[in-house]
Design a protein around this motif. Sequence first.
Motif, PDB file in Angstrom:
ATOM      1  N   PRO A 161       3.721  13.918 -25.199  1.00 26.60           N
ATOM      2  CA  PRO A 161       3.074  14.417 -23.978  1.00 26.60           C
ATOM      3  C   PRO A 161       2.013  13.452 -23.475  1.00 26.60           C
ATOM      4  N   ARG A 162       2.018  13.192 -22.166  1.00 28.30           N
ATOM      5  CA  ARG A 162       1.048  12.257 -21.605  1.00 28.30           C
ATOM      6  C   ARG A 162       0.817  12.581 -20.132  1.00 28.30           C
ATOM      7  N   ASP A 163      -0.269  12.060 -19.604  1.00 26.89           N
ATOM      8  CA  ASP A 163      -0.634  12.246 -18.208  1.00 26.89           C
ATOM      9  C   ASP A 163      -0.276  10.968 -17.448  1.00 26.89           C
ATOM     10  N   TYR A 164       0.605  11.068 -16.448  1.00 31.00           N
ATOM     11  CA  TYR A 164       1.074   9.890 -15.719  1.00 31.00           C
ATOM     12  C   TYR A 164       0.207   9.551 -14.505  1.00 31.00           C
ATOM     13  N   SER A 165      -0.734  10.408 -14.163  1.00 29.05           N
ATOM     14  CA  SER A 165      -1.529  10.171 -12.957  1.00 29.05           C
ATOM     15  C   SER A 165      -2.410   8.936 -13.114  1.00 29.05           C
ATOM     16  N   PHE A 166      -2.717   8.318 -11.987  1.00 27.86           N
ATOM     17  CA  PHE A 166      -3.620   7.155 -12.011  1.00 27.86           C
ATOM     18  C   PHE A 166      -4.447   7.144 -10.727  1.00 27.86           C
ATOM     19  N   LYS A 167      -5.520   6.394 -10.737  1.00 27.08           N
ATOM     20  CA  LYS A 167      -6.466   6.368  -9.614  1.00 27.08           C
ATOM     21  C   LYS A 167      -5.997   5.373  -8.556  1.00 27.08           C
ATOM     22  N   LEU A 168      -6.194   5.756  -7.311  1.00 26.46           N
ATOM     23  CA  LEU A 168      -5.895   4.853  -6.202  1.00 26.46           C
ATOM     24  C   LEU A 168      -7.049   4.928  -5.208  1.00 26.46           C
ATOM     25  N   ALA A 189       0.845  -1.203   0.000  1.00 26.19           N
ATOM     26  CA  ALA A 189       0.000   0.000   0.000  1.00 26.19           C
ATOM     27  C   ALA A 189       0.880   1.253   0.000  1.00 26.19           C
ATOM     28  N   ILE A 190       1.959   1.226   0.773  1.00 33.21           N
ATOM     29  CA  ILE A 190       2.901   2.352   0.797  1.00 33.21           C
ATOM     30  C   ILE A 190       3.495   2.563  -0.585  1.00 33.21           C
ATOM     31  N   TYR A 191       3.902   1.464  -1.223  1.00 35.07           N
ATOM     32  CA  TYR A 191       4.489   1.554  -2.572  1.00 35.07           C
ATOM     33  C   TYR A 191       3.522   2.202  -3.557  1.00 35.07           C
ATOM     34  N   LEU A 192       2.257   1.775  -3.526  1.00 35.03           N
ATOM     35  CA  LEU A 192       1.269   2.308  -4.464  1.00 35.03           C
ATOM     36  C   LEU A 192       1.008   3.793  -4.219  1.00 35.03           C
ATOM     37  N   ASP A 193       0.917   4.190  -2.946  1.00 33.70           N
ATOM     38  CA  ASP A 193       0.622   5.588  -2.626  1.00 33.70           C
ATOM     39  C   ASP A 193       1.788   6.496  -3.002  1.00 33.70           C
ATOM     40  N   VAL A 194       3.009   6.055  -2.725  1.00 30.88           N
ATOM     41  CA  VAL A 194       4.191   6.845  -3.090  1.00 30.88           C
ATOM     42  C   VAL A 194       4.332   6.906  -4.607  1.00 30.88           C
ATOM     43  N   LYS A 195       4.045   5.796  -5.270  1.00 30.67           N
ATOM     44  CA  LYS A 195       4.120   5.768  -6.735  1.00 30.67           C
ATOM     45  C   LYS A 195       3.128   6.764  -7.340  1.00 30.67           C
ATOM     46  N   GLN A 196       1.914   6.821  -6.789  1.00 30.24           N
ATOM     47  CA  GLN A 196       0.926   7.771  -7.306  1.00 30.24           C
ATOM     48  C   GLN A 196       1.358   9.205  -7.050  1.00 30.24           C
ATOM     49  N   TYR A 197       1.902   9.461  -5.865  1.00 32.64           N
ATOM     50  CA  TYR A 197       2.361  10.816  -5.530  1.00 32.64           C
ATOM     51  C   TYR A 197       3.452  11.277  -6.498  1.00 32.64           C
ATOM     52  N   MET A 198       4.415  10.409  -6.769  1.00 35.48           N
ATOM     53  CA  MET A 198       5.513  10.759  -7.668  1.00 35.48           C
ATOM     54  C   MET A 198       5.012  10.899  -9.112  1.00 35.48           C
ATOM     55  N   ALA A 199       4.063  10.037  -9.502  1.00 35.29           N
ATOM     56  CA  ALA A 199       3.518  10.109 -10.856  1.00 35.29           C
ATOM     57  C   ALA A 199       2.734  11.395 -11.076  1.00 35.29           C
ATOM     58  N   ASN A 200       1.994  11.812 -10.053  1.00 30.00           N
ATOM     59  CA  ASN A 200       1.204  13.040 -10.168  1.00 30.00           C
ATOM     60  C   ASN A 200       2.080  14.282 -10.271  1.00 30.00           C
ATOM     61  N   VAL A 253       7.486  22.240   6.982  1.00 31.00           N
ATOM     62  CA  VAL A 253       6.268  22.466   7.766  1.00 31.00           C
ATOM     63  C   VAL A 253       5.074  22.059   6.919  1.00 31.00           C
ATOM     64  N   GLN A 254       4.199  21.246   7.483  1.00 26.36           N
ATOM     65  CA  GLN A 254       3.087  20.688   6.723  1.00 26.36           C
ATOM     66  C   GLN A 254       1.824  20.705   7.569  1.00 26.36           C
ATOM     67  N   THR A 255       0.710  21.065   6.947  1.00 18.92           N
ATOM     68  CA  THR A 255      -0.576  20.970   7.640  1.00 18.92           C
ATOM     69  C   THR A 255      -1.181  19.590   7.402  1.00 18.92           C
ATOM     70  N   ILE A 256      -2.176  19.266   8.192  1.00 20.86           N
ATOM     71  CA  ILE A 256      -2.814  17.952   8.092  1.00 20.86           C
ATOM     72  C   ILE A 256      -3.403  17.721   6.697  1.00 20.86           C
ATOM     73  N   SER A 257      -3.956  18.774   6.108  1.00 19.16           N
ATOM     74  CA  SER A 257      -4.622  18.626   4.810  1.00 19.16           C
ATOM     75  C   SER A 257      -3.662  18.178   3.713  1.00 19.16           C
ATOM     76  N   GLY A 258      -2.383  18.502   3.842  1.00 17.73           N
ATOM     77  CA  GLY A 258      -1.416  18.129   2.813  1.00 17.73           C
ATOM     78  C   GLY A 258      -0.513  16.982   3.210  1.00 17.73           C
ATOM     79  N   LEU A 259      -0.780  16.364   4.356  1.00 15.49           N
ATOM     80  CA  LEU A 259       0.078  15.276   4.833  1.00 15.49           C
ATOM     81  C   LEU A 259      -0.119  14.041   3.954  1.00 15.49           C
ATOM     82  N   ASN A 260       0.981  13.448   3.507  1.00 12.11           N
ATOM     83  CA  ASN A 260       0.871  12.250   2.677  1.00 12.11           C
ATOM     84  C   ASN A 260       1.962  11.242   3.042  1.00 12.11           C
ATOM     85  N   THR A 261       1.844  10.062   2.487  1.00  9.71           N
ATOM     86  CA  THR A 261       2.757   8.965   2.830  1.00  9.71           C
ATOM     87  C   THR A 261       4.201   9.303   2.498  1.00  9.71           C
TER      88      THR A 261
END
Length: 208
Positions: free
Chosen positions: A94-101, A32-43, A176-184
């Motif tokens: 040109p392409r969009d690398y984002s994907f749904k999780l 799950a960590i791998y997928l979430d980090v992969k999506q973050y980097m892809a986005n 410095v990060q707020t809760i709304s932007g906190l990610n894996t």
Amino acid sequence: MEVNVYNIKGEDTGRKITLNESIFGIEPNDHAIYLDVKQYMANKRQGTHKSKERSEISGSTRKIGRQKGGGGARRGDMNSPLLIGGGRVFGPKPRDYSFKLNKKTKTLARKSALSYKAKNNAIVVVEDFSFEAPKTKDFIAMTKNLKVADKKLLLVLSEPNKNVYLSARNLKSAKVQTISGLNTYRVLDAGVLVVTESALSAIDKNLM
């Protein structure tokens, strides 16, 4: 799991706070960590890369050599990929690398990352605080008081605080990060998490 609550002077307030076991005490799920980090980097990828193909190269379309008898591969005009300066075969477009999780997977990934930090004793809880003015010196003093100055630090706040943010902006080892932007990714990338009491309550509400 109980942790002590400190103030920004590094003093123990004498109070303890219990970390939610369903968030900070689960068995981490690495996939799950791998997928979430992969999506973050892809986005974060712009996807604006582009190379010209044969039809997009500016040049004559005259056939520059005979079809047979030249001793080499047959080729057409000077835009041929076989020649220097020619187009590129199957080049990047040109392409969009984002994907749904799924939300449940993202939540599990965040809980797993926080559980790793809790197991490594890399979470420091401080009282809610603010600075009277943006001063990097005050922020550095706080990190030294909390004995985290030599580590890569992520300060988690419940809501934006301009003075605190500006005080840490010039420091490479502090974010410095707020809760709304906190990610894996941000949780794992930090060596230690410094979390305010109100932010800890917000984490419980967001991830339950």
